[in-house]
Design an enzyme around this catalytic site. Structure first.
Site, PDB file in Angstrom:
ATOM      1  N   ARG A 225      18.278  10.532  13.774  1.00 31.90           N
ATOM      2  CA  ARG A 225      19.707  10.514  13.424  1.00 31.90           C
ATOM      3  C   ARG A 225      19.839   9.996  12.002  1.00 31.90           C
ATOM      4  O   ARG A 225      19.322   8.933  11.676  1.00 31.90           O
ATOM      5  CB  ARG A 225      20.548   9.710  14.423  1.00 31.90           C
ATOM      6  CG  ARG A 225      20.162   8.269  14.631  1.00 31.90           C
ATOM      7  CD  ARG A 225      21.232   7.505  15.418  1.00 31.90           C
ATOM      8  NE  ARG A 225      20.727   6.317  16.061  1.00 31.90           N
ATOM      9  CZ  ARG A 225      20.395   5.178  15.478  1.00 31.90           C
ATOM     10  NH1 ARG A 225      20.508   5.049  14.154  1.00 31.90           N
ATOM     11  NH2 ARG A 225      19.949   4.160  16.176  1.00 31.90           N
ATOM     12  N   HIS A 229      23.537   3.930  14.537  1.00 31.23           N
ATOM     13  CA  HIS A 229      23.796   4.145  15.959  1.00 31.23           C
ATOM     14  C   HIS A 229      25.265   4.512  16.167  1.00 31.23           C
ATOM     15  O   HIS A 229      25.600   5.388  16.956  1.00 31.23           O
ATOM     16  CB  HIS A 229      23.429   2.882  16.749  1.00 31.23           C
ATOM     17  CG  HIS A 229      23.811   2.956  18.180  1.00 31.23           C
ATOM     18  ND1 HIS A 229      23.293   3.902  19.037  1.00 31.23           N
ATOM     19  CD2 HIS A 229      24.704   2.230  18.912  1.00 31.23           C
ATOM     20  CE1 HIS A 229      23.833   3.747  20.240  1.00 31.23           C
ATOM     21  NE2 HIS A 229      24.688   2.750  20.185  1.00 31.23           N
ATOM     22  N   TYR A 237      17.526  -2.302  10.620  1.00 30.27           N
ATOM     23  CA  TYR A 237      16.276  -2.146  11.382  1.00 30.27           C
ATOM     24  C   TYR A 237      15.420  -0.987  10.885  1.00 30.27           C
ATOM     25  O   TYR A 237      14.382  -0.691  11.464  1.00 30.27           O
ATOM     26  CB  TYR A 237      16.610  -1.931  12.869  1.00 30.27           C
ATOM     27  CG  TYR A 237      17.644  -0.845  13.104  1.00 30.27           C
ATOM     28  CD1 TYR A 237      17.269   0.478  13.299  1.00 30.27           C
ATOM     29  CD2 TYR A 237      19.015  -1.154  13.077  1.00 30.27           C
ATOM     30  CE1 TYR A 237      18.213   1.472  13.461  1.00 30.27           C
ATOM     31  CE2 TYR A 237      19.958  -0.166  13.251  1.00 30.27           C
ATOM     32  CZ  TYR A 237      19.556   1.145  13.446  1.00 30.27           C
ATOM     33  OH  TYR A 237      20.494   2.123  13.604  1.00 30.27           O
TER      34      TYR A 237
HETATM   35  C1  LIG Z   1      23.184   1.789  31.247  1.00 30.57           C
HETATM   36  C2  LIG Z   1      23.451   1.411  29.819  1.00 30.57           C
HETATM   37  N1  LIG Z   1      22.749   0.438  29.244  1.00 30.57           N
HETATM   38  C3  LIG Z   1      22.982   0.102  27.941  1.00 30.57           C
HETATM   39  C4  LIG Z   1      23.967   0.734  27.241  1.00 30.57           C
HETATM   40  C5  LIG Z   1      24.225   0.366  25.783  1.00 30.57           C
HETATM   41  N2  LIG Z   1      23.715   1.455  24.933  1.00 30.57           N
HETATM   42  C6  LIG Z   1      24.530   2.410  24.444  1.00 30.57           C
HETATM   43  S1  LIG Z   1      23.699   3.556  23.552  1.00 30.57           S
HETATM   44  C7  LIG Z   1      22.234   2.766  23.800  1.00 30.57           C
HETATM   45  C8  LIG Z   1      20.958   3.289  23.201  1.00 30.57           C
HETATM   46  C9  LIG Z   1      20.647   4.656  23.678  1.00 30.57           C
HETATM   47  O1  LIG Z   1      19.526   5.127  22.999  1.00 30.57           O
HETATM   48  P1  LIG Z   1      19.018   6.588  23.228  1.00 30.57           P
HETATM   49  O2  LIG Z   1      19.050   6.896  24.685  1.00 30.57           O
HETATM   50  O3  LIG Z   1      17.726   6.717  22.538  1.00 30.57           O
HETATM   51  O4  LIG Z   1      20.129   7.504  22.565  1.00 30.57           O
HETATM   52  P2  LIG Z   1      20.553   7.585  21.011  1.00 30.57           P
HETATM   53  O5  LIG Z   1      21.611   6.546  20.797  1.00 30.57           O
HETATM   54  O6  LIG Z   1      19.346   7.327  20.215  1.00 30.57           O
HETATM   55  O7  LIG Z   1      21.089   8.953  20.847  1.00 30.57           O
HETATM   56  C10 LIG Z   1      22.401   1.633  24.581  1.00 30.57           C
HETATM   57  C11 LIG Z   1      21.304   0.722  24.989  1.00 30.57           C
HETATM   58  C12 LIG Z   1      24.712   1.743  27.883  1.00 30.57           C
HETATM   59  N3  LIG Z   1      25.669   2.422  27.262  1.00 30.57           N
HETATM   60  N4  LIG Z   1      24.417   2.094  29.168  1.00 30.57           N
END
Ligand SMILES: Cc1ncc(C[n+]2csc(CCOP(=O)(O)OP(=O)(O)O)c2C)c(N)n1
Ligand SMILES: [Mg+2]
Length: 307
Positions: A225, A229, A237
């Protein structure tokens, strides 16, 4: 891919000028996966998405004006203004929902695949998820059932290297997401997710396999990306050098290179972008003019008796 990029740039502009509240999770840099996979799907096929779902929604056929209206909290948005960016759903185009719960969409896609199997249709389900979802039991439970019942589902991991601030190597013991499919006997591949032609090639095999009744597959698309985030993330980071290296591997630039090699000129490519920019600006203008959902509608459609 260009429409996805321009939708998100337009959304970010609305945020920057205070027309939208909250934040957005942008998928800039990951467009080849959404566009390449959805390119192979029929309107009746199902998709589940993530908190970073604008690309999946658009590629599956959602209309940018109603998506933008959802971002604006307007009553004419896809979810009557109550879902915002992270939960856009449009069953009419097979979009069973973006999802703020990491790993939340995965079992839903397996359920839709089971439904297709029981009804005897040839519908395929695709679930997009980030590599962060490998830490969720829902992924492993879903892989198991999909394999056991040979369900027509394609697990599509967008491995962009980070889950929020965490690099994948810090949170996943396996050295690839594709390897997680092996115990279930599910075929899996790791693929360059920034080359749309590679994306389509791998997805075609998986979608055809599912449609022919041969069961699930897992595709791990390696991508990045470009943005944080969420809009506003300081990104402490990761380094500027890393981001610059990935910017050079941008999926739109690489698609443009392929198109130039096929004889398309810059004027044609610029016109594609200009059309997309105009489309998204018009969508935002329309959305901003819609009536906001009233607070009194908050519980409408939530549970039968509450409205
Ligand atoms: C069950 C749950 N745990 C934690 C979160 C907080 N959270 C939101 S996005 C995220 C990271 C997700 O990373 P990834 O699956 O790699 O997707 P990306 O953001 O990289 O597209 C987290 C931990 C959440 N939304 N749902
Ligand atoms: Mg990630």
């Amino acid at each position: 891919m260009t429409r996805i990029r321009e939708f998100e740039l337009c959304g970010a502009r609305q945020l920057a000028t205070g027309k939208l509240s909250g934040t957005l999770h942008l998928s800039s840099g990951q467009e080849a996966v959404a566009a390449g996979v959805c390119h192979l799907l029929a309107g009746t096929d199902h998709v589940t998405s993530t908190h970073r779902g604008h690309g999946h929604c658009l590629a599956k056929g959602a209309a940018p004006d109603r998506m933008m209206a959802e971002l604006f909290g307007a009553g004419n948005g896809y979810c009557k203004g109550r879902s915002g960016s992270m939960h856009i759903a449009d069953p009419a185009t097979g979009l069973l929902g973006a999802n703020g719960i990491v790993g939340g969409g995965i079992p839903m896609a397996v359920g839709a695949a089971l439904s297709a199997q029981v009804r005897g249709t040839t519908q395929v389900s695709v679930t997009f998820f980030g590599e962060g979802a490998t830490g969720e039991g829902s992924l492993h439970e879903s892989l198991n059932l999909a394999a056991l019942w040979r369900l027509p589902v394609v697990f599509v991991c967008e491995n962009n290297g980070y889950a929020e601030l965490s690099p994948v190597a810090d949170v996943l013991a396996a050295d690839s997401v594709a390897k997680l499919a092996a115990p279930f006997g599910i075929p899996a591949r790791t693929v360059d997710g920034n080359d749309v032609v590679e994306v389509v090639g791998a997805a075609r095999e998986a979608v055809e396999r599912a449609r022919a009744g041969h069961g699930p597959s897992l595709l791990e698309y390696v991508t990045y990306r470009h943005d944080g985030h969420y809009v506003g993330d300081a990104q402490s980071y990761r380094t500027k050098e890393e981001r610059a290296a990935w910017a050079e591997r941008d999926p739109l630039l690489r698609a443009a290179e392929r198109l130039r090699a096929l004889g398309f000129d810059d004027e044609t490519l610029d016109a594609v972008r200009a059309d997309a920019t105009a489309e998204m600006n018009a969508a935002a203008e329309w959305a901003a003019a819609q009536v906001p959902a009233p607070a009194s509608s908050l519980t409408t459609d939530v549970y039968g008796g509450l409205s």
